[in-house]
Design a protein around this motif. Structure first.
Motif, mmCIF file in Angstrom:
data_model
loop_
_atom_site.group_PDB
_atom_site.id
_atom_site.type_symbol
_atom_site.label_atom_id
_atom_site.label_comp_id
_atom_site.label_asym_id
_atom_site.label_seq_id
_atom_site.Cartn_x
_atom_site.Cartn_y
_atom_site.Cartn_z
ATOM 1 N N GLY A 157 13.327 -0.924 2.852
ATOM 2 C CA GLY A 157 14.721 -0.604 2.601
ATOM 3 C C GLY A 157 15.234 0.428 3.594
ATOM 4 N N LEU A 158 14.386 1.371 3.979
ATOM 5 C CA LEU A 158 14.760 2.381 4.970
ATOM 6 C C LEU A 158 15.132 1.711 6.286
ATOM 7 N N GLU A 159 14.311 0.790 6.725
ATOM 8 C CA GLU A 159 14.549 0.081 7.978
ATOM 9 C C GLU A 159 15.824 -0.774 7.888
ATOM 10 N N ALA A 160 16.031 -1.470 6.771
ATOM 11 C CA ALA A 160 17.228 -2.289 6.593
ATOM 12 C C ALA A 160 18.489 -1.420 6.584
ATOM 13 N N GLY A 161 18.397 -0.269 5.923
ATOM 14 C CA GLY A 161 19.529 0.652 5.904
ATOM 15 C C GLY A 161 19.856 1.190 7.281
ATOM 16 N N ARG A 162 18.820 1.503 8.047
ATOM 17 C CA ARG A 162 19.038 2.001 9.408
ATOM 18 C C ARG A 162 19.653 0.915 10.285
ATOM 19 N N CYS A 163 19.252 -0.323 10.070
ATOM 20 C CA CYS A 163 19.831 -1.425 10.825
ATOM 21 C C CYS A 163 21.327 -1.533 10.546
ATOM 22 N N ALA A 164 21.710 -1.396 9.291
ATOM 23 C CA ALA A 164 23.130 -1.446 8.930
ATOM 24 C C ALA A 164 23.899 -0.310 9.608
ATOM 25 N N GLU A 165 23.291 0.898 9.649
ATOM 26 C CA GLU A 165 23.926 2.032 10.328
ATOM 27 C C GLU A 165 24.101 1.751 11.814
ATOM 28 N N LEU A 166 23.053 1.210 12.436
ATOM 29 C CA LEU A 166 23.115 0.926 13.869
ATOM 30 C C LEU A 166 24.120 -0.179 14.173
ATOM 31 N N LYS A 176 0.823 -1.211 0.000
ATOM 32 C CA LYS A 176 0.000 0.000 0.000
ATOM 33 C C LYS A 176 0.859 1.265 0.000
ATOM 34 N N TYR A 177 1.983 1.246 0.740
ATOM 35 C CA TYR A 177 2.827 2.425 0.850
ATOM 36 C C TYR A 177 4.123 2.305 0.047
ATOM 37 N N GLY A 178 4.246 1.263 -0.758
ATOM 38 C CA GLY A 178 5.402 1.122 -1.635
ATOM 39 C C GLY A 178 6.652 0.555 -1.000
ATOM 40 N N ASN A 179 6.559 0.113 0.258
ATOM 41 C CA ASN A 179 7.746 -0.464 0.884
ATOM 42 C C ASN A 179 8.010 -1.870 0.354
ATOM 43 N N LYS A 180 9.286 -2.236 0.346
ATOM 44 C CA LYS A 180 9.685 -3.561 -0.129
ATOM 45 C C LYS A 180 10.524 -4.216 0.957
ATOM 46 N N PRO A 181 10.135 -5.405 1.395
ATOM 47 C CA PRO A 181 10.923 -6.096 2.422
ATOM 48 C C PRO A 181 12.365 -6.299 1.954
ATOM 49 N N ARG A 182 13.292 -6.130 2.892
ATOM 50 C CA ARG A 182 14.717 -6.247 2.587
ATOM 51 C C ARG A 182 15.432 -6.927 3.757
ATOM 52 N N ARG A 183 16.583 -7.479 3.454
ATOM 53 C CA ARG A 183 17.478 -7.988 4.494
ATOM 54 C C ARG A 183 18.646 -7.017 4.605
ATOM 55 N N CYS A 184 19.060 -6.747 5.831
ATOM 56 C CA CYS A 184 20.231 -5.897 6.043
ATOM 57 C C CYS A 184 21.480 -6.760 5.892
ATOM 58 N N PRO A 185 22.670 -6.157 5.834
ATOM 59 C CA PRO A 185 23.898 -6.944 5.708
ATOM 60 C C PRO A 185 24.094 -7.969 6.825
ATOM 61 N N ALA A 186 23.504 -7.731 7.998
ATOM 62 C CA ALA A 186 23.618 -8.682 9.110
ATOM 63 C C ALA A 186 22.663 -9.865 8.935
ATOM 64 N N GLY A 187 21.772 -9.790 7.923
ATOM 65 C CA GLY A 187 20.867 -10.901 7.641
ATOM 66 C C GLY A 187 19.502 -10.798 8.280
ATOM 67 N N HIS A 188 19.224 -9.700 8.995
ATOM 68 C CA HIS A 188 17.907 -9.517 9.608
ATOM 69 C C HIS A 188 16.886 -9.124 8.545
ATOM 70 N N PHE A 189 15.677 -9.622 8.671
ATOM 71 C CA PHE A 189 14.593 -9.284 7.749
ATOM 72 C C PHE A 189 13.921 -8.001 8.232
ATOM 73 N N HIS A 190 13.679 -7.065 7.315
ATOM 74 C CA HIS A 190 13.043 -5.787 7.640
ATOM 75 C C HIS A 190 11.915 -5.509 6.659
ATOM 76 N N GLN A 191 10.963 -4.690 7.086
ATOM 77 C CA GLN A 191 9.781 -4.392 6.283
ATOM 78 C C GLN A 191 10.036 -3.390 5.161
#
Length: 120
Positions: free
Chosen positions: A29-38, A12-27
């Protein structure tokens, strides 16, 4: 049954599920990118105790209303404080209510991380 995303449905909002470099699943790309930063901040020793999707029970007058699941919780070493974050592209009305309930019931201010226009 095949998952709805596998059939080509669009979020509905155009988000695409992604995995961060650590392998965690996120809802998103923004969330996955933030996970990599953290993760990088934690590796540098600037934060510690990084937690994925911490859950907050939202009970009012001993009645369980709902749960709020944030994206991240961690301890900021320099500030000496626990930070709860939510990566947000769109702040829905339901999210806004839950954010206020988390503040009222748990005394936790949720920090919103947003994408800067034009930056991926």
């Amino acid at each position: 049954m095949i998952g709805w995303r596998a059939r080509g449905a669009v979020s509905k909002y155009g988000n695409k599920p992604r995995r961060c470099p650590a392998g965690h699943f996120h809802q998103s790309g923004l969330e996955a990118g933030r996970c990599a930063e953290l993760q990088a901040l934690q590796n540098a020793g600037l934060i510690r105790d990084l937690e994925q999707q911490p859950r907050f029970r939202l009970d009012v007058n001993e009645v369980h209303v709902c749960d709020y699941i944030a994206d991240f919780r961690y301890h900021d070493v320099q500030e000496g404080a626990v930070v709860v974050e939510d990566a947000k592209g769109v702040a829905t009305d339901v999210y806004k209510i839950k954010k206020r309930l988390v503040l009222a019931l748990h005394g936790v201010e949720v920090v919103e991380v947003r994408r800067v226009r034009g930056v991926r």
